[in-house]
Structures are given as C-alpha cells and as structure tokens.
Scaffold this active site. Structure first.
Site, PDB file in Angstrom:
ATOM      1  N   GLU A 242      -7.662   3.587   0.602  1.00 41.30           N
ATOM      2  CA  GLU A 242      -6.406   3.832  -0.103  1.00 41.30           C
ATOM      3  C   GLU A 242      -5.679   4.888   0.692  1.00 41.30           C
ATOM      4  O   GLU A 242      -6.207   5.971   0.924  1.00 41.30           O
ATOM      5  CB  GLU A 242      -6.718   4.314  -1.525  1.00 41.30           C
ATOM      6  CG  GLU A 242      -5.493   4.299  -2.391  1.00 41.30           C
ATOM      7  CD  GLU A 242      -5.485   5.495  -3.310  1.00 41.30           C
ATOM      8  OE1 GLU A 242      -6.433   5.684  -4.067  1.00 41.30           O
ATOM      9  OE2 GLU A 242      -4.505   6.251  -3.233  1.00 41.30           O
TER      10      GLU A 242
ATOM     11  N   CYS B 274      -1.532  10.271  -5.231  1.00 43.53           N
ATOM     12  CA  CYS B 274      -1.209   9.033  -4.523  1.00 43.53           C
ATOM     13  C   CYS B 274      -0.101   8.265  -5.231  1.00 43.53           C
ATOM     14  O   CYS B 274       0.551   7.425  -4.620  1.00 43.53           O
ATOM     15  CB  CYS B 274      -2.457   8.178  -4.369  1.00 43.53           C
ATOM     16  SG  CYS B 274      -3.692   8.489  -5.601  1.00 43.53           S
TER      17      CYS B 274
END
Ligand code: NAP
Length: 539
Positions: free
Chosen positions: A278, A315
C-alpha cells in the site's frame, strides 16, 4: 552461516533490550544501531537497537519454513485462540505501551488508545473469521458416476496458507499497521508464519508488541519460527527478506519508492511472489453544486478537519478537492482558509517524513499556477512539526501538470475549481488509482451516477457525503485500490477479506474420504457454510 544465539524469550515483558526476536531467541544485531527519537523533544530514546544482517534473515526464514509445516495444519480454533492471546497480551501492556508509542511518535493519547483498541480488535476479528469458517472457501462438486459420455469425478476445493510472509511495519500506524497490525493478523490467521521488519521510527513499540506475540507462541506451544521480529535496514534486511526463497508473500505500507523496490525485487526472484504494497493515494473529493449550495462553509471547514487529522499522515488524507467555480466554490475556499489559519503546527512522525512534507509543500508554493492560501511553514516550537497548508488552482492548470497529482504526505491539500460536473467526471477518469474517492452530493444531482461509475474504476472505496479519513475494520471494507494506491488491486489490507491475500485455492479430485481435511469432509464437522453442488449451505 553464523547461527544467531541469544536469551530465550517466553513471557510478556515491558523491559526493553534492543534485541531482535529470531524465533524464540532475543538476538542483538551487530550491523549498526538505530534508536527511537521523540519527535516533540528531539530526545534520543534508550535503548539502541542492534541491526541484523542477512545471516539472521536467513535463520529467521528457515525457522519460519520449519514452523510452516505444522502451523499451517493447526485447526482454525487453535489459531483463533492464539490470536486472542496476542490481543490479550497487547491489552495487558497498558501504559508501558501507550507511553512508549507517544514518546516514539508524538501521537496524542486518544489516538494511541484508539489505535491500541483497533489493533486488539483486529486480532479478535480474525479469530472470529477463523471460527466462522468462510475463509476456507470450501466447495464440493460431488461425483456423477452415471454422467455420459464420461463420468464426473468428485472435486472439492479449499484455500490453504501460502507460506511464510514478510511484513514491513508502517511508520504512520505504529500499532494497527505495524508488528501486530492487519498484515500480521491476517497472515497468522491464514496459517502463515510471519517475519516482521520493524520500522526504525518506533523500535521500542515494536519490541513490546513482538514480546506479546512471542509470549503467545510459547503459551500455545507453537513452533518458535511462527514469529520473528528483525531490526535492520530496508536495503539489506528488507531486500534479503523479500528475495529469500522461503518467503512466499509480502505485506508493506509506506512510500511509493519503497513499495516499488520490493515489488521489483519479488518479481525478479527465480520464483516470483506476491507483494501487497500500500503506497500512495491523494484521495480526491468531489463537491457537486447541490451539496455546495446547501453548505459551502461547513464543507470547507470539514475539509480542513480531515486534512489535519493525524497531522495529515494518514493514507486516506484528502490531498485534492474539486469544487465548481463561482461564488459557492469561493465560499468553500474562504471558510477553509479561515479555519486553517486558526490551527497550530502539530508533530510529525520523523524528521525524514517532515522533510519530505516540506519538499512537497514547497513544490506547490513555487508552482506558478498554484495559489498559496496559507502563508505558514513548519512551527519552530516543535522539533519535528508541520503547520497545515492549503493551495488552490484551476482545472486547466491541474490537467496540464501531472506532478500536481503526486502525494504530499502531511497536512497539505489542493483545491481545484472546475467548470461543471462533466469536467469532474473527465478529470476523475484520468486520475491515478486511489484508496478512496469521495462525492459530496444531493441524492439525485445530475452527473452523480457518472461520477460513481468513474470512481469505482479508480478507487478501492467510494464514499458519499463523508470524509475519507477513518477506516472501519469490518467485513465489507476495502482498503486497497488500483496502482499506485497499491501494487495489487485485488486485495485489501483492512477488514476480514485481508486474509485472502495469504491463501491460495487447491482442488482435490477423487481424494479418499479418510484423507480429506475437516473443511471438506462429507459430514462437515466444522459446521461451516460450503458451496455444495452450487448451493451455499451449512451442511
Ligand atoms: P518508507 O521509506 O517506504 O519505508 C517503509 C519501510 O520499507 C521501512 O522499513 C524501510 O526501511 C523499508 N524500505 C524503504 N525503501 C526500501 C527499499 N528500497 N528496499 C527495501 N526496503 C525498503 O516509508 P516511511 O519511512 O514510512 O515514510 C517515508 C514516506 O513514505 C513518507 O514521507 C510518505 O511519503 C510515504 N508514506 C506513505 C504512506 C501512505 O499510507 N500512503 C504511509 C507511510 C509513509 P528503512 O527505514 O530501513 O529504509
């Protein structure tokens, strides 16, 4: 090869030693040192941590491989109990853990308590997944001996563990995405031993959590190689882990450069393996005219609140907002600008992350086509701090410069004025892959369906009338998305579906009944839901 030796670790402890955990042994590396640094005060935190080299990686990987043979065969109930003991052990660390996380990260107490709860909750959630049994993916297509022209054999399917997994702890979630975070919990649940490469930003936190996992390994009499924790450089230890033949999958959260380096290393192995990285997402938000007409100022203030959550080190931080040009768009921007001016700088996690933020914000500030809505830079009262910053541009300039799509990790965001909703659809279709896309809209606004259509092709999660920061750990969550949000859009690193990344399906054709696993036996001793001759049933 030098085989590491050290003290055997069997109990949960709050004493920090500066050692790695290689299976059951506490081993101090001799390839340099790293220490935690308090980002608020600049204080170097004891103890220092000895960094290991490739011999220790090899030893941990061989232990993991040995452990895999029996760990993958443990019952789901046994693995569930193991995960619950890890959760209990972490909860029992109490203020020793909380104090260390705060000292190493500068994160405020409520966030640290919330993240502890989430970490413990994730482990318990995967225990529930194991007991419920859907993760087996069990399917049975019974034999049809009388089928013509040829009889059909008995075919059964279940998913099995991939093998030892390397996990890279994330800097920005020292608990929930680190040593016992979602990657570790889902891999252990799947039946995969885990080797964690600790993030150097929170080494003491990592040791405390590693000790909690190790004590659970001992408590449940599991093979020592089920879990190891290594301190070392990414270039040496990280690369050696990802290229080690005993490692069969990788979980990573961090920078685009780091993630891509690991993807490349894994793809170039003689036996390539999956890397679930990620990496980078700017989480665009589209505010449609109807929503803006009702609440321009309120939405502007909500945008700022979302941008500064966690000092922007999430994120899912919204780095990009699109609003229609005109008075309502101006009211949105004015309210956001007024809100951000009232805020002080807050700590960032590390000097490296703050420097990267400064470089990104400077890129915006020096861009000829971008207006700076805030005139502040980092606050000198904090050793490693950042003040929130907002920038503005229009669609033509945004479309002409792909660099304006690059993530600035921290409390900065760019508002882009657009002509109309049709232009929003056009821009969204051309954006890079994202973890999230958010729409603010009245229910039946024109263009809304087209935006949803474009959004589902670009993101792992589409939100209506909310803000992307805050990720629920539930069965229906996807925290993933097309590149560069992740390296593999078919998975999620949050939620119960995360277990699938560390499993693979196997078909068993005409296997004698006595050799079938419990998940595939005719009398269904686990009592799980299976797809039996095409029908889902608990039989
Ligand atoms: P990072 O630099 O990517 O490091 C993450 C982990 O990967 C560390 O353990 C690091 O080890 C290792 N690593 C990095 N590059 C590697 C390579 N080429 N080969 C092998 N291992 C490697 O991320 P970070 O330290 O957490 O933060 C740096 C930047 O990443 C931030 O400024 C931000 O831009 C981005 N970031 C993004 C997110 C997000 O969710 N989008 C989250 C965190 C960070 P070493 O420390 O030894 O290099």
């Amino acid at each position: 090869m030098t085989v590491p030796t050290g003290t055997t670790v069997t109990t949960v402890t709050t004493d920090l030693t500066g050692s790695c955990l290689i299976g059951g042994a506490a081993v101090r590396g001799t390839h340099g040192e790293v220490s935690g640094v308090n980002p608020v005060t600049g204080e170097t935190l004891a103890p220092s941590y000895g960094l290991v080299g490739i011999d220790e990686v090899d030893h941990a990987a061989e232990l993991a491989w040995t452990a895999f043979a029996s760990y993958r065969k443990t019952s789901p109930a046994a693995r569930a109990a193991f995960l619950e003991t890890i959760a209990d052990n972490i909860a029992a660390l109490g203020s020793a853990l909380t104090d260390r996380v705060i000292a190493e990260t500068g994160l405020p107490l409520p966030r640290v308590l919330g993240e502890t709860g989430r970490t413990v909750g994730q482990l318990r959630l995967f225990a529930a997944v194991l007991r419920e049994g859907n993760f087996h993916g069990a399917r049975i297509d019974a034999a049809q001996p009388d089928r013509t022209p040829l009889p059909r054999p008995d075919i059964r399917l279940q998913s099995i563990a991939l093998g030892p997994v390397a996990v890279f702890g994330a800097s920005n979630f020292p608990l929930a995405f680190s040593v016992a975070g979602g990657d570790t919990a889902s891999a252990l649940a799947a039946g995969c031993p885990v080797i964690v490469k600790a993030h150097s930003a929170h080494p003491g936190t990592s040791e405390l959590i590693g000790g909690a996992i190790r004590a659970a390994v001992v408590h449940h009499d599991l093979p020592e190689g089920v879990f190891s924790l290594l301190y070392g450089s990414g270039a040496v230890v990280g690369t050696a882990l990802v290229t080690h033949p005993r490692i069969k999958a990788v979980g990573f959260t961090g920078s685009r450069g780091g993630g891509l380096a690991l993807v490349t290393a894994a793809a170039n192995r003689p036996e390539p393996i999956p890397v679930y990285a990620e990496m980078s997402s700017i989480n665009p938000v589209f505010v449609l005219p109807g929503a803006l007409a009702h609440n321009a100022a309120g939405l502007g203030e909500q945008w700022v609140a979302s941008v500064v959550t966690g000092t922007g080190q999430l994120c899912t931080s919204p780095g990009l907002v699109f609003v229609p040009e005109g008075p309502a768009g101006q009211a949105f921007t004015a309210a956001a600008t007024a809100a951000v001016q009232k805020l002080s700088a807050t700590p960032m996690l590390t000097a490296g992350i703050r420097d990267a933020f400064d470089r990104g914000a400077t890129r915006f500030r020096e861009h000829a086509g971008v207006r700076n809505l805030t005139d502040r830079v980092s606050d000198s009262a904090l050793v490693v701090g950042a003040a929130p910053q907002l920038f503005a541009t229009d669609a033509a300039i945004f479309l002409a410069d792909p660099a304006l799509q690059e993530e600035v990790f921290g409390p900065a965001s760019l508002v882009v004025t657009v002509r109309d909703t049709a232009q929003m659809v056009q821009i969204l279709a051309g954006l890079e892959g994202q973890l999230t896309v958010t729409l603010h809209t009245d229910a039946d606004e024109p263009g809304c369906a087209e935006l949803l259509d474009a959004a589902e092709l670009r993101a792992g999660r589409v939100l209506f009338n909310g803000w992307p920061t805050g990720v629920e750990v539930v069965s229906a969550m996807v925290h993933g998305g097309p590149f560069p949000a992740t390296s593999n859009a078919q998975g999620t690193s949050v939620g119960t579906l995360a277990i699938d990344r560390f499993l693979r399906p196997v078909s068993y054709q005409n296997v004698p009944a006595a050799l079938l696993s419990e998940a595939l036996q005719d009398d269904n001793p686990l009592g799980i839901v299976r797809q039996h001759n095409g029908q889902f049933a608990r039989e």
